[in-house]
Design a protein around this motif. Structure first.
Motif, mmCIF file in Angstrom:
data_model
loop_
_atom_site.group_PDB
_atom_site.id
_atom_site.type_symbol
_atom_site.label_atom_id
_atom_site.label_comp_id
_atom_site.label_asym_id
_atom_site.label_seq_id
_atom_site.Cartn_x
_atom_site.Cartn_y
_atom_site.Cartn_z
ATOM 1 N N LEU B 124 1.005 -1.375 0.003
ATOM 2 C CA LEU B 124 -0.089 -0.004 -0.215
ATOM 3 C C LEU B 124 0.913 1.371 -0.085
ATOM 4 O O LEU B 124 1.755 1.260 0.704
ATOM 5 C CB LEU B 124 -0.812 0.076 1.123
ATOM 6 C CG LEU B 124 -1.999 -0.806 1.468
ATOM 7 C CD1 LEU B 124 -2.989 -0.585 2.576
ATOM 8 C CD2 LEU B 124 -3.048 -0.947 0.063
ATOM 9 N N GLU B 125 0.296 2.017 -0.953
ATOM 10 C CA GLU B 125 1.265 3.527 -0.862
ATOM 11 C C GLU B 125 0.717 4.303 0.229
ATOM 12 O O GLU B 125 -0.502 4.209 0.698
ATOM 13 C CB GLU B 125 1.041 4.090 -2.175
ATOM 14 C CG GLU B 125 1.688 3.450 -3.474
ATOM 15 C CD GLU B 125 3.300 3.484 -3.169
ATOM 16 O OE1 GLU B 125 3.908 4.243 -2.558
ATOM 17 O OE2 GLU B 125 3.900 2.474 -3.778
ATOM 18 N N GLU B 126 1.463 5.252 0.697
ATOM 19 C CA GLU B 126 1.264 6.260 1.530
ATOM 20 C C GLU B 126 -0.540 6.696 1.539
ATOM 21 O O GLU B 126 -1.039 6.332 2.694
ATOM 22 C CB GLU B 126 2.059 7.483 1.298
ATOM 23 C CG GLU B 126 1.705 8.717 1.918
ATOM 24 C CD GLU B 126 2.030 8.513 3.512
ATOM 25 O OE1 GLU B 126 2.570 7.501 3.874
ATOM 26 O OE2 GLU B 126 1.687 9.341 4.277
ATOM 27 N N LYS B 127 -0.667 7.083 0.503
ATOM 28 C CA LYS B 127 -2.243 7.626 0.320
ATOM 29 C C LYS B 127 -3.377 6.572 0.657
ATOM 30 O O LYS B 127 -4.402 6.885 1.311
ATOM 31 C CB LYS B 127 -2.476 8.299 -1.108
ATOM 32 C CG LYS B 127 -1.965 9.597 -1.270
ATOM 33 C CD LYS B 127 -2.459 10.276 -2.343
ATOM 34 C CE LYS B 127 -1.841 11.622 -2.492
ATOM 35 N NZ LYS B 127 -2.057 12.179 -4.167
ATOM 36 N N GLU B 128 -2.922 5.285 0.162
ATOM 37 C CA GLU B 128 -4.042 4.240 0.109
ATOM 38 C C GLU B 128 -4.058 4.007 1.777
ATOM 39 O O GLU B 128 -5.101 3.531 2.361
ATOM 40 C CB GLU B 128 -3.366 2.952 -0.276
ATOM 41 C CG GLU B 128 -3.473 3.327 -2.091
ATOM 42 C CD GLU B 128 -2.590 1.926 -2.662
ATOM 43 O OE1 GLU B 128 -3.335 1.314 -3.311
ATOM 44 O OE2 GLU B 128 -1.444 1.814 -2.322
ATOM 45 N N ILE B 129 -3.158 3.911 2.523
ATOM 46 C CA ILE B 129 -3.024 3.749 4.013
ATOM 47 C C ILE B 129 -3.756 4.941 4.585
ATOM 48 O O ILE B 129 -4.862 4.553 5.397
ATOM 49 C CB ILE B 129 -1.594 3.747 4.474
ATOM 50 C CG1 ILE B 129 -0.690 2.500 4.123
ATOM 51 C CG2 ILE B 129 -1.594 3.775 6.157
ATOM 52 C CD1 ILE B 129 0.516 2.282 4.736
ATOM 53 N N GLN B 130 -3.649 6.169 4.303
ATOM 54 C CA GLN B 130 -4.269 7.101 4.747
ATOM 55 C C GLN B 130 -5.874 7.052 4.672
ATOM 56 O O GLN B 130 -6.431 7.365 5.122
ATOM 57 C CB GLN B 130 -3.688 8.649 4.293
ATOM 58 C CG GLN B 130 -2.266 8.887 5.146
ATOM 59 C CD GLN B 130 -1.978 10.211 4.371
ATOM 60 O OE1 GLN B 130 -2.281 10.782 3.509
ATOM 61 N NE2 GLN B 130 -0.823 10.801 5.074
ATOM 62 N N ALA B 131 -6.146 6.622 3.410
ATOM 63 C CA ALA B 131 -7.724 6.434 3.011
ATOM 64 C C ALA B 131 -8.160 5.256 3.911
ATOM 65 O O ALA B 131 -9.347 5.727 4.379
ATOM 66 C CB ALA B 131 -7.567 6.064 1.570
ATOM 67 N N LYS B 132 -7.411 4.222 4.092
ATOM 68 C CA LYS B 132 -7.867 3.261 4.854
ATOM 69 C C LYS B 132 -7.997 3.457 6.278
ATOM 70 O O LYS B 132 -8.979 3.037 6.984
ATOM 71 C CB LYS B 132 -6.922 1.997 4.821
ATOM 72 C CG LYS B 132 -7.505 0.649 4.995
ATOM 73 C CD LYS B 132 -6.507 -0.562 4.565
ATOM 74 C CE LYS B 132 -6.666 -0.830 3.213
ATOM 75 N NZ LYS B 132 -7.877 -1.509 2.716
ATOM 76 N N GLY B 142 4.669 3.916 3.291
ATOM 77 C CA GLY B 142 3.870 2.918 2.826
ATOM 78 C C GLY B 142 3.883 1.785 3.868
ATOM 79 O O GLY B 142 4.576 1.892 4.769
ATOM 80 N N TRP B 145 -0.144 -4.801 3.415
ATOM 81 C CA TRP B 145 -1.500 -4.945 3.674
ATOM 82 C C TRP B 145 -1.843 -6.161 3.556
ATOM 83 O O TRP B 145 -1.876 -6.881 2.478
ATOM 84 C CB TRP B 145 -2.470 -3.839 2.785
ATOM 85 C CG TRP B 145 -4.060 -4.337 2.940
ATOM 86 C CD1 TRP B 145 -4.892 -4.541 1.860
ATOM 87 C CD2 TRP B 145 -4.816 -4.048 3.944
ATOM 88 N NE1 TRP B 145 -6.004 -4.580 2.131
ATOM 89 C CE2 TRP B 145 -6.094 -4.478 3.447
ATOM 90 C CE3 TRP B 145 -4.833 -3.739 5.145
ATOM 91 C CZ2 TRP B 145 -7.345 -4.675 4.392
ATOM 92 C CZ3 TRP B 145 -5.807 -4.031 6.398
ATOM 93 C CH2 TRP B 145 -6.935 -4.384 5.654
#
Lengths: 376, 376, 376, 376
Positions: B124-132, B142, B145
């Protein structure tokens, strides 16, 4: 049905001390609590008897604190005899550490002031502190040494006051809800409770931070507010400290059997009795900074107490302005244990109509700021 | 007098799982504990079922962990039906956060490896983690996941195993001291205990970190050692996390009702079950670094568990080399909850003489390093 | 500052259920408690969902209880999904034992009545009870068997309601003291609290036995009174009971993992949350008389809860007669857990102005007896 | 690495007292415990210092008990000074009640015996007991009055011994598992532990009921066995008793702050630390029979302790027959607190080779019955 002379609402260390003193003088006392006696702020305290480290030396509160502190030695024996309870009075002194030039200057001035007035409090240089308390990480700026200061077990003290009052004949009504004051012709004549009406000539409200709620019911605003304080305790294998170590925002009190009690955060306007992670983090960091060996100690527990604070930081110990025979004793904030002994004697003097110090009368009066919030 | 086929020494999650499986298969089982069942390391665990975040993917322990994890879904229903206990299986995934380039590289490789073998684990990239997980302070590098990972309530699981065994007919002898093994002609025939001799065809030692003590009495050195792990838990008003958050040295597991469980320190060679101040300070700092809102949460409690570790980090699940019908199941270290289900089935298979995977037989054997310390 | 549509005072199982239902329907809810949510009578309950054993079958309370009971099955799934909390709904039936000819006659009549109305409740002869529950010492007079009755974990239920409400968007203000109602032009517009004024269109008082205190402040006498109930729990090694065992003055509820919960004494007019020796003696004697193997079980703990009772034994679930937009939901006495689910839905219906059963409207109205105690 | 002169295994009241005395005399002591110091039988005791009520007046145990009792007054001050801990020594006497003609006759004889030997113990008639303790339901047969008897706080005493030893320089190794004795040429030279080998000139086993387990490892059978004892405590609003009330099978000890401690059941051969329902029922019934007002008191808690008993009821305080420099101090059964002070001094005398009373040497020797169970 009970017909006491005096009903005291709140069986914490303040209500308990007043009940003890009044019952000792022969009054017929009823001591009430909405829950169990002595289980709130009184139990959560560290029990320090430190007047000289903090207070403004010219204020009436300082003289009252010294007055109260002086009572404890006799009280210890008295309560031990009367109840079998050891209040664990320890008088091994307190060090107030300077951590920056400003604090250093202030404490040096304070030391000078004490010297001039021949009080037992002295400036200690760096090396002297290290010699006295080798485990302290001093910061190199010296500190104030107050040999007479000490501490008690606050829970033992609260219990001993209440038990002492009971053995003097006071009635203890715990788990009793007070619904309202009984007011007749501008005079308080008792309280309406979940156990029925309790008629009495006097009512003393000593409910700590919960006093506000009771008085609001009669249209009285005290303008006190709760301040939550968080503490924790640890067990160390060795005795790390002899004296109490005090700084702004963090103190460490050495109790028996290697126990150290560390306090206290301050969160105004909160009745929440849970401890927050941030409070523990900040206290632990400060305490470990002062006493590095604390990190090796075993964590025991953490807790919070809700202390009653007033707008000007001074307690109310006073008759009520408008309602005859209604009395108030709250707002002792962080000094409830220290001031408890004096408060018991002082309030008993007030009720009996004895003469008291004029400056105290003024300083602790409700009238200095109370506003009557009638309901139009 | 009880005459079981199998005596199991230790009623934690490992002993309990073996007892449950063997009794389900019809064996006559006696499950013993020196104190109360499930009250030591089993209760102290966080209950994570995470195999993919940490283990070497080529090792037999990884395949065993995956095997064990797969059992839990069926087990949940089975134990609920049999005992009424909900083991609180949650499978909302785990994020393993990269906190530096080295970790990032390692986790990316791991993600690639999973992709090639078609396993459910993704980078997961940075933004994906923040979204989750918006509450996480990610560090910007990152993470991995693993959607299938989750956790159980370790205390509920341990209790359910033991209760399930009892409802299958097993005898539970708690608060029973085992003095020694009964050995006849090179074969173990039971144990001498404070409740008298217990004769049985097989003895399984599943005493966690306390196994060493029992076996030393018969001249056997296991070469396991205790590793103390400290944890704490908090209550947050809002649900701060959906998935488990994992980093080296600190993980945060979201339990029901806003509870978060944070672990764990590691102190080798300590049986001390108290929590040290430094352990709490370090855990709190790390956890608050990962999840800043944790600072606002209410502290619940802290505790420590004593986990059994081996020299090579692999558990012993094996027959004993020299003494017939003596079996060992310990050394599960930080993975006791995850491995418990598989250990029950695997040990039952071993005792019944069923075929098991050859690589597991080798890897988990006592003989891979055990030294017999006879008393000349 | 929070501006809810509805403020609910009291975060026990009743306040929690109303908050859950209203927030599910989209209302903006603020749920307040003077301490921690769900820690008083709600936590002290045994959690029985038994309507058919006791209530007058023709009364509106019986129909309401059946209505409430029917909600639990769906609720179990709903709360599990929403909060992850298992309310531990068990529906293995209840036996109401006859202990003398009078009770026998009454229960037989009740069985006949159920038969006529096609409800699931049957008379059991001595032998049938023994076959079903061999551990019971029956007394030889048979009993009533209600297969659909069961129980939940009352503490899990209370927590799930509150957590569910929070996850639906409700604000939870715990440790908040309510000083008084905000009344403007005969309409309630919120509450004055230790956290400041909370303005809202509606206020629901659901404070259990503590409701009286709040309402007295506005000159309202509810005429409820507290009834203390004492309970204790034990652990048995074997599962001693399948179904709940019920007699007048003593019931035994089988919980998970061998735990049995025994209740309850009744002490009217007491807020005292401590357990008296005589209460434990009497409960233990009765319970051991019904289930002799209980003597071998391990004592776990004892506790007391303070339940709100009304003069006619029926709860108040109603708008207030004089003050617009003030609502009351208290007086559920021993049936708070059973009635909680129905109360949430019913009160939400009332607030939304939906049509409700006319007999319930009458029966649960405050006006059926409330007297307004103005202060002349 | 620690190199003590003396290793003491077991940090209960017996091990603690020996460690305190030896360290006071200058010995280099290591005090070990498998868990936390003083948390087992020492904490579970009632703390009675009653020798005259029960023991055979001609036995060496009686003279030893009187010897031990006499130490407590000085010890109280000594431990208070050294550790700050108040052991709560109360000496308000004990009444041993006769409940049937047989007991009456026995107690009258005992009173006569005391009179002849000029000891402080007297026969009281019915009315005298009622005058002294109005709350007692006497049974009308009089009793024995022992004015000098009293009690201490057993937990405070145990902690004070251990803390005192530590402040005298002893090392405390808690949470340390002892695997075996280190034996060289028929001499004990220390212990193998989970913290590594501890070499010392002497080893004293003072592990209470757990001593058996340790010694079995070296092929020694002590022939002690555990006897579980259950107790409970209550809080009364008034002080119901001044003196301790003693009967066979039930005693009531008045502690501070209205607390009463009631003991104790006896279940031989049990290490189970849980309290059974039947134990509580029987104790409550007996205690309420003696002191009816107890029924109104608030239940505090119940607990069990595991006491070490020997075949002839006499403790072992002795060197070991076969292994040089191995010493035993266990088997104090129900008198561990009373005998602790004497045991510390006596064992220190033995180790130092001082002369001791010949009858004590014989009576408390292991050789009086020990059988060496070698492993052929």
């Amino acid at each position: 049905m009970i017909q006491p002379d005096v009903t005291i609402v709140g069986a914490g260390v303040i209500g308990g001390s007043i009940a003890y003193e009044l019952s000792k003088r022969g009054a017929n006392v009823c001591l009430m609590d909405q829950g169990e006696a002595g289980q709130k702020a009184s139990k959560a305290a560290a029990g320090m008897l430190g007047a000289q480290a903090e207070m403004d030396l010219d204020s009436p509160l300082y003289s009252f604190a010294q007055y109260s502190k002086a009572i404890f030695e006799g009280l210890k024996e008295e309560l031990q005899d009367c109840t079998g309870i050891d209040i664990e009075l320890v008088q091994k002194g307190m060090i107030k550490l300077a951590r920056n030039p400003l604090e250093q200057e202030g404490l040096k001035k304070r030391a000078l002031h004490f010297k001039e007035s021949n009080e037992q409090a002295f400036w200690l240089e760096e090396k002297e502190i290290q010699a006295k308390e080798p485990a302290i990480q001093t910061g190199g700026m010296g500190g104030l040494w107050i040999p007479g200061d000490g501490h008690v077990n606050p829970s033992a003290l609260s219990t001993a006051f209440v038990q002492g009052a009971v053995s003097n004949g006071a009635a203890l009504l715990d788990y009793t809800q007070v619904y309202s004051l009984i007011v007749e012709n501008g005079k308080v004549n008792g309280v309406m409770t979940s156990a029925g009406p309790i008629k009495s000539n006097h009512v003393i409200v000593a409910g700590g931070a919960w006093s506000e709620e009771l008085l609001q019911k009669t249209g009285i605003q005290l303008n006190t507010y709760p301040v939550k304080g968080e503490c924790f305790s640890v067990f160390a294998k060795q005795q790390l400290l002899q004296s109490t170590l005090f700084t702004e925002g963090c103190y460490i009190v050495p109790k028996k059997a290697g126990r150290l009690l560390i306090g206290a955060t301050e969160t105004p306007h909160s009745f929440n009795e849970r401890v927050q992670v941030k409070g523990m983090m900040s206290l632990m960091e400060r305490a470990a900074g002062l006493l590095p060996a604390l990190k090796e100690a075993s964590f025991e527990k953490s807790w919070a107490g809700i202390r009653p604070q007033t707008a000007d930081g001074l307690p109310y110990m006073s008759r009520h302005r408008n309602l005859n025979d209604l009395w108030i004793a709250t707002g002792h904030y962080r000094n409830g244990i220290l001031l408890s002994a004096g408060t018991g004697v002082y309030m008993a003097d007030l009720l009996e109509g004895r003469e008291v110090r004029e400056d105290w009368l003024q300083t602790f009066s409700m009238e200095r700021q109370i506003s009557y919030a009638g309901r139009e």
